[in-house]
Enzyme design. Structure first.
Site, PDB file in Angstrom:
ATOM      1  N   LYS A  32     -10.870 -12.030 -16.165  1.00  0.00           N
ATOM      2  CA  LYS A  32     -11.043 -12.809 -18.173  1.00  0.00           C
ATOM      3  C   LYS A  32     -10.174 -14.059 -18.542  1.00  0.00           C
ATOM      4  O   LYS A  32     -11.145 -14.364 -19.058  1.00  0.00           O
ATOM      5  CB  LYS A  32     -10.286 -11.520 -18.557  1.00  0.00           C
ATOM      6  CG  LYS A  32     -10.765 -10.952 -20.734  1.00  0.00           C
ATOM      7  CD  LYS A  32     -12.374 -10.689 -19.954  1.00  0.00           C
ATOM      8  CE  LYS A  32     -12.537 -10.428 -21.336  1.00  0.00           C
ATOM      9  NZ  LYS A  32     -13.542 -10.181 -21.910  1.00  0.00           N
TER      10      LYS A  32
ATOM     11  N   CYS B 201       4.905  -6.148   1.832  1.00  0.00           N
ATOM     12  CA  CYS B 201       5.513  -4.669   1.872  1.00  0.00           C
ATOM     13  C   CYS B 201       4.863  -3.768   3.085  1.00  0.00           C
ATOM     14  O   CYS B 201       5.344  -4.128   3.743  1.00  0.00           O
ATOM     15  CB  CYS B 201       5.088  -3.982   0.479  1.00  0.00           C
ATOM     16  SG  CYS B 201       6.621  -1.797   0.179  1.00  0.00           S
ATOM     17  N   TYR B 202       3.970  -2.933   2.403  1.00  0.00           N
ATOM     18  CA  TYR B 202       2.987  -2.328   3.627  1.00  0.00           C
ATOM     19  C   TYR B 202       2.483  -3.640   5.097  1.00  0.00           C
ATOM     20  O   TYR B 202       3.436  -3.172   5.754  1.00  0.00           O
ATOM     21  CB  TYR B 202       2.031  -1.723   3.270  1.00  0.00           C
ATOM     22  CG  TYR B 202       1.614  -0.930   4.219  1.00  0.00           C
ATOM     23  CD1 TYR B 202       1.756   0.668   4.873  1.00  0.00           C
ATOM     24  CD2 TYR B 202       0.363  -1.141   4.666  1.00  0.00           C
ATOM     25  CE1 TYR B 202       0.810   0.925   5.664  1.00  0.00           C
ATOM     26  CE2 TYR B 202      -0.159  -0.817   5.686  1.00  0.00           C
ATOM     27  CZ  TYR B 202      -0.412   1.060   5.885  1.00  0.00           C
ATOM     28  OH  TYR B 202      -1.032   1.398   7.057  1.00  0.00           O
TER      29      TYR B 202
ATOM     30  N   ASP C 247     -17.634 -11.642 -21.379  1.00  0.00           N
ATOM     31  CA  ASP C 247     -18.532 -12.473 -20.480  1.00  0.00           C
ATOM     32  C   ASP C 247     -19.734 -12.671 -20.922  1.00  0.00           C
ATOM     33  O   ASP C 247     -20.164 -13.522 -19.619  1.00  0.00           O
ATOM     34  CB  ASP C 247     -17.905 -10.944 -19.979  1.00  0.00           C
ATOM     35  CG  ASP C 247     -16.342 -10.138 -20.151  1.00  0.00           C
ATOM     36  OD1 ASP C 247     -15.475 -11.594 -20.103  1.00  0.00           O
ATOM     37  OD2 ASP C 247     -16.742  -9.375 -19.772  1.00  0.00           O
TER      38      ASP C 247
ATOM     39  N   GLU D  63       4.447 -11.508  -6.053  1.00  0.00           N
ATOM     40  CA  GLU D  63       3.560 -11.100  -7.077  1.00  0.00           C
ATOM     41  C   GLU D  63       3.411 -10.338  -8.491  1.00  0.00           C
ATOM     42  O   GLU D  63       3.280 -11.087  -9.661  1.00  0.00           O
ATOM     43  CB  GLU D  63       2.178 -10.958  -6.965  1.00  0.00           C
ATOM     44  CG  GLU D  63       2.049  -9.352  -6.333  1.00  0.00           C
ATOM     45  CD  GLU D  63       3.098  -8.697  -5.066  1.00  0.00           C
ATOM     46  OE1 GLU D  63       2.433  -7.435  -5.253  1.00  0.00           O
ATOM     47  OE2 GLU D  63       3.637  -9.189  -4.566  1.00  0.00           O
TER      48      GLU D  63
ATOM     49  N   HIS E   7       7.448  -7.558  -3.230  1.00  0.00           N
ATOM     50  CA  HIS E   7       6.681  -8.144  -3.957  1.00  0.00           C
ATOM     51  C   HIS E   7       7.047  -8.912  -5.156  1.00  0.00           C
ATOM     52  O   HIS E   7       7.938  -9.228  -6.638  1.00  0.00           O
ATOM     53  CB  HIS E   7       6.611  -6.806  -5.285  1.00  0.00           C
ATOM     54  CG  HIS E   7       6.122  -5.972  -4.218  1.00  0.00           C
ATOM     55  ND1 HIS E   7       3.978  -5.018  -3.866  1.00  0.00           N
ATOM     56  CD2 HIS E   7       6.920  -5.083  -4.008  1.00  0.00           C
ATOM     57  CE1 HIS E   7       3.797  -4.664  -3.340  1.00  0.00           C
ATOM     58  NE2 HIS E   7       4.809  -4.213  -3.314  1.00  0.00           N
TER      59      HIS E   7
ATOM     60  N   GLY F 107       0.863  -0.486   0.083  1.00  0.00           N
ATOM     61  CA  GLY F 107      -0.004  -0.003  -0.121  1.00  0.00           C
ATOM     62  C   GLY F 107       0.797   1.246  -0.184  1.00  0.00           C
ATOM     63  O   GLY F 107       2.244   1.015   0.662  1.00  0.00           O
TER      64      GLY F 107
END
Length: 544
Positions: free
Chosen positions: A400, A113-114, A258, A202, A200, A86
């Site tokens: 998606k 992180c945060y 979708d 990710e 991070h 964040g």
């Protein structure tokens, strides 16, 4: 136009645009009895990526408010928690905090992180602004054997993005990795399954980042990785069938993947209780309405209503240039058209639409926390109360790429499943400035040439989204020894896995030259073509 079905199916299918002053519904997951991980969102631009990386390991993951209570977490029955990064400083007034009791739930926790700084702060550590800020690639060294870094290299490249860092650990923690400027690049609680990472894992810039996430899921949280999309489909079908009973459903159809997947799910769930409505707002691509009718009736053979409302939408948009106002007006006008058509259908009680998880996140409705609202999304929010419909969003938990996979599982043709996304407000958000019939026709012609050349080069599947944008400026040109002062067109092509982040596509220069030449020569009114080389973030995929 009305297409009667021998099966007597009723599906209302709609294309949605933004509406203001709507109620944002809470994220009610249709995924039951599954291993799940909760991501507590503290406003990180990467929160959705964390969820994606977890799901890639066949473990269901959802994003929740950062201040969710320990009791609410118990109700979710997660296998573990991840605290996102964040933009705030944990020591700043008003910084987002979590319920400290969640650290006593005997659940594995990973702070990123945060999230790591907050954990250390809550458990007696010291977090301060660092003299050595780290933004970008850095080299970590694993300094202590542990499950989080099991089978991880002794040193590797990671992605840092922080100005604060933990300056002092409490006695309950030990450092398990460092960098040359960050002594606590990763930490572990001595007695509880609580871990923290200053970097991070990710993002793709971190080497072996997915291994770290996998270790947390499989070796620390003890997840088996049993979540499957076909199980998800079965659960959604059962849930919709039980909720709907013998009433009728309105399903939002635009011809894209979708809404097509939503229609396929509803078809399996309630069959003859569906009806489809397509509102042709005059903001679609060339022959779009005919293509939707052809594909939809071929695969679903259902009752389809097409409302032709081009003049109505163009009149409403006259003189409007502000992007959000465009979306709002299109949304309101769409609802008016829909309401008029809906009154012709008996017993319509529900509205189904193709809201995806990124739609929810970008509209600020997923965690309802510190994450910024990026845009008013055409598929998020309730309908005005006077319509009297209950909302069904069977894809609200999916990204998606997961929707595409689900579409194939449901037997939809690849040509439909792999269509590039098209925005709910249509070409209105690709025609910058005021929307006019003349500008729309120019844009349609250019966009058609662009897609023809992309397909001819066999790059349609290799790109995630390709489209043209007509800019609200004109430039000087020379054609046939004569000076011109015509419009500028931008080409946008991106590659992405989840549409939450995206990189611009490296199209061959020869192809770009062909596209530019054809557009300038064949589309009257354009004398200059530009190529957009912005990534998301900081830009968005659409221009408005």
């Amino acid at each position: 136009m009305r297409l009667e079905s021998p099966l007597g199916l009723r599906v209302f299918c709609l294309t949605f645009s933004s509406i203001d002053e709507v109620e944002i519904l809470p994220n009610q997951s249709l995924v039951a009895n599954q291993e799940r991980i909760l991501v507590l969102d503290f406003g990180s631009q990467y929160s959705q990526l964390i969820a994606r990386r977890v799901r890639e390991q066949n473990v269901f993951c959802e994003i929740v408010r950062h201040d969710i209570s320990a009791e609410q977490i118990r109700q979710h029955r997660p296998m573990g928690l991840i605290l996102s990064g964040g933009p705030s400083s944990v020591y700043a007034a008003g910084a987002p905090k979590c319920d400290p009791a969640i650290l006593n739930l005997d659940l594995p926790v990973l702070g990123i992180c945060y999230g790591m700084q907050l954990i250390c702060d809550l458990l007696g550590g010291l977090v301060e602004s660092s003299m050595a800020h780290e933004y970008g690639r850095s080299e970590i060294r694993v300094t202590c054997p542990n499950l989080l870094f099991d089978n991880y290299p002794a040193s590797a490249q990671v992605w840092m993005s922080h100005g604060d860092q933990v300056q002092q650990l409490s006695e309950d923690f030990l450092a398990i990795a460092d960098t040359s400027t960050c002594p606590y690049a990763a930490v572990q609680h001595r007695s509880r399954p609580i871990f923290g990472l200053q970097f991070h894992p990710e993002v793709t810039h971190t080497s072996h980042g997915q291994l770290i996430i996998d270790n947390f899921l499989k070796k620390i949280c003890r997840c088996q990785g049993t979540w499957k999309l076909d199980d998800f489909a079965d659960q959604v079908i059962t849930s919709v069938r039980e909720r709907v009973g013998n009433r009728r459903v309105i399903c939002g159809l635009s011809g894209g993947v979708d809404s097509s997947v939503v229609a396929a799910l509803l078809f399996k769930a309630i069959g003859h209780q569906l009806t489809c409505i397509l509102v042709d707002n005059g903001l679609l691509r060339n022959s779009e309405t005919d293509l939707v009718v052809k594909e939809f009736t071929k695969h679903f053979k259902t009752d389809l209503h097409v409302v032709h409302a081009e003049e109505r939408f163009l009149n409403v948009l006259t003189g409007i240039t502000e992007p959000q106002r465009k979306r709002q007006l299109i949304g309101h006008t769409f609802i008016e058209c829909f309401k008029e058509e809906a009154t012709k259908i008996e017993d319509a009680h529900f509205l189904a639409q193709g809201t995806l998880y990124p739609d929810v996140i970008e509209s600020g409705a997923a965690a309802d926390g510190p994450a910024a609202t990026i845009k008013l999304h055409h598929n998020v929010g309730g309908l005005p109360e006077e319509l009297g419909f209950e909302l069904i969003e069977p894809l609200r938990d999916l990204f998606k790429d997961e929707v595409r996979r689900l579409g194939l599982e449901l037997g939809l043709p690849e040509v439909l499943v792999w269509r590039h996304p098209f925005p709910g407000p249509g070409l209105a958000v690709r025609c910058l400035g005021e929307v006019t019939r003349e500008k729309l026709n120019i844009l349609r012609a250019a966009d058609e040439i662009l897609l023809e050349e992309i397909q001819r080069a066999n790059l349609y599947r290799a790109t995630s989204q390709v489209f043209a944008v007509l800019l609200p400026i004109q430039s000087v040109g020379v054609m046939g020894d004569a000076r011109t002062y015509d419009r500028v067109l931008a080409i946008r092509a991106v590659n992405t896995d989840d549409f939450m982040t995206a990189d611009w596509s490296r199209l061959p220069h020869e192809l770009l030259a062909t596209i530019s030449t054809r557009i300038i020569n064949e589309v009257k009114g354009i004398n200059r073509v530009c190529y957009d080389i912005s990534s998301k973030p900081p830009a968005t995929i659409e221009w408005e």
